[in-house]
Motif scaffolding. Structure first.
Motif: not given
Length: 447
Positions: A133, A206, A214-215, A218, A231, A310
């Motif tokens: 990604r 991002i 992200w995971d 997604a 999240s 991050s």
């Protein structure tokens, strides 16, 4: 593959010392004559400072990146940014996967610590997703930026600048090659270009959300209710800080650093400043023209930073949210901290408080030390210190004028901001055997 089983170090110590080793090697490479445009050796302290700033994805620079460093030097800086953004354990895992080496339990634990994930299961699969990604996001960013740089720079230089700035933005590094338009000008020449601004902002956001988020996004798409609690907190905090910060920047700076812009340009600049101040280090306005309110707001956002796991720095958004929730819970005289119909674990507030206290104490100590050594204003020093510790990279212009000791202090702050102030404190703290006795209870008055 490193034989980690033979190294008697904790996971935190391996990350802390491994980070230092890569920065040191980067400093050696940047000090070589081949790394500078003039073909002369760069002082090692300045090279080490630059390597630390690149690997710690900060963006503070002693020399303008375009005018001082050669293509070789810029490539070293870009590699340090990429490795620092992904995490060196992620890069080691990438090579292990490429060489088809087995990744043991200790390596998996290290990956979990490095990526700040909540569980060890599926960590190798998560690393694969992170790498793929990252490549996708950076490639899209490079393509859009290259198209916009092409008209000014031509094909080759536009492509190179597109790749460099995409990686720098996604990793929240803040390094730029715009010195060709004026040394240390960052993106001020593109303040009125929506495509460049929106692309850079998107990459920063991002990259600053965190790999776990992200995971989650997604997997669950746009179904917010199914997201993990982590999240949910990160996404809500990020949105509030971006738009809330932009609103405050608009009103504090519309007649100061944004004077002469149209309303649309002021809105774009406000959004960009709100996004970049929390960890990225790019700027589209003259920071020295900011109002006192805008400068204070910038420092506050630099302290908060991005999200755990991050490419971002700061105390992190979740730490900030837990502190607010803890204060609210205490005001309600409740023994539990609850959010989104979930109760937080009891140690969450203790860890958040420890991180914040160590962070602020470290910063203030550095501020007082630098102020006593050099004749800069308190505002300039505070801005520089919190920018370094938050791995942000914004500066009011004093970086290149720092003497040896202040420069070392800023270097250490960037290093501490990257690996985490709590991690450094754990490594430096004296190890003691836990006491088998429980001390008598004592009461004090708080507040």
């Amino acid at each position: 593959m490193i034989e980690l089983k033979k190294i008697k170090l904790s996971y935190t110590e391996i990350i802390v010392f491994g980070t230092f080793a890569i920065i040191f090697m980067g400093g050696i490479l940047l000090s070589l004559p081949i790394s500078s445009r003039q073909g002369i050796s760069t002082p090692f302290l300045d090279s080490l400072f630059t390597a630390a700033s690149a690997f710690c994805v900060t963006g503070l620079v002693v020399y303008d990146t375009y005018t001082h460093w050669s293509m070789f030097g810029q490539t070293i800086i870009l590699l340090l940014i990429q490795i620092g953004g992904l995490g060196f354990m992620t890069v080691i895992t990438l090579f292990s996967l490429f060489l088809r080496r087995r990744i043991g339990l200790k390596e998996r634990r290290l990956l979990m610590e490095s990526a700040n994930t909540l569980k060890i299961g599926g960590i190798v699969l998560l690393v694969k997703k992170i790498i793929i990604r990252t490549f996708i996001f950076e490639s899209i960013g490079a393509f859009v930026l290259s198209l916009n740089f092409y008209s000014r720079m031509g094909f080759k230089e536009g492509l190179y600048n597109g790749i460099f700035h995409s990686v720098s933005a996604f990793c929240n590094a803040g390094f730029d090659l715009m010195g060709k338009y004026g040394q240390n000008s960052s993106l001020t020449h593109f303040y009125d270009n929506p495509a460049v601004n929106i692309t850079i902002m998107s990459l920063i956001v991002i990259g600053g959300l965190g790999f776990v988020v992200w995971d989650d996004v997604a997997f669950n798409r746009l179904d917010f209710k199914k997201y993990q609690l982590h999240s949910k907190l990160v996404l809500v905090a990020t949105a509030v800080l971006i738009f809330g910060g932009a609103l405050l920047f608009f009103f504090t700076e519309k007649n100061n650093s944004m004077l002469g812009m149209s309303n649309g340009e002021k809105i774009l600049a406000s959004l960009f400043q709100s996004v970049t101040t929390r960890t990225a280090g790019f700027n589209t306005i003259n920071l020295n023209s900011m109002s006192e309110g805008g400068t204070l707001l910038t420092i506050i956002l630099m302290i908060i930073g991005g999200s755990p796991g991050s490419t971002a720095g700061g105390i992190k958004t979740t730490t900030f949210i837990v502190l607010l929730l803890g204060a609210l819970s205490n005001a309600k005289q409740s023994s539990e901290i609850s959010v989104f119909k979930r109760r937080l674990e009891s140690d969450a507030l203790k860890k958040a408080s420890a991180i914040t206290v160590i962070y602020i104490t470290t910063a203030l100590t550095a501020v007082m030390t630098i102020c006593s050594l050099q004749n800069f204003s308190l505002t300039e020093v505070m801005f520089e210190v919190f920018s370094a510790l938050g791995t942000v990279g914004l500066s009011l212009g004093i970086t290149s004028n720092l003497s040896i000791v202040p420069k070392l202090i800023i270097t250490l702050l960037m290093y501490g901001g990257k690996v985490g102030v709590l991690s450094v404190a754990v490594v430096l703290a004296e190890r003691k055997e836990p006491s088998l006795l429980s001390r008598p209870l004592g009461k004090i008055i708080i507040g």
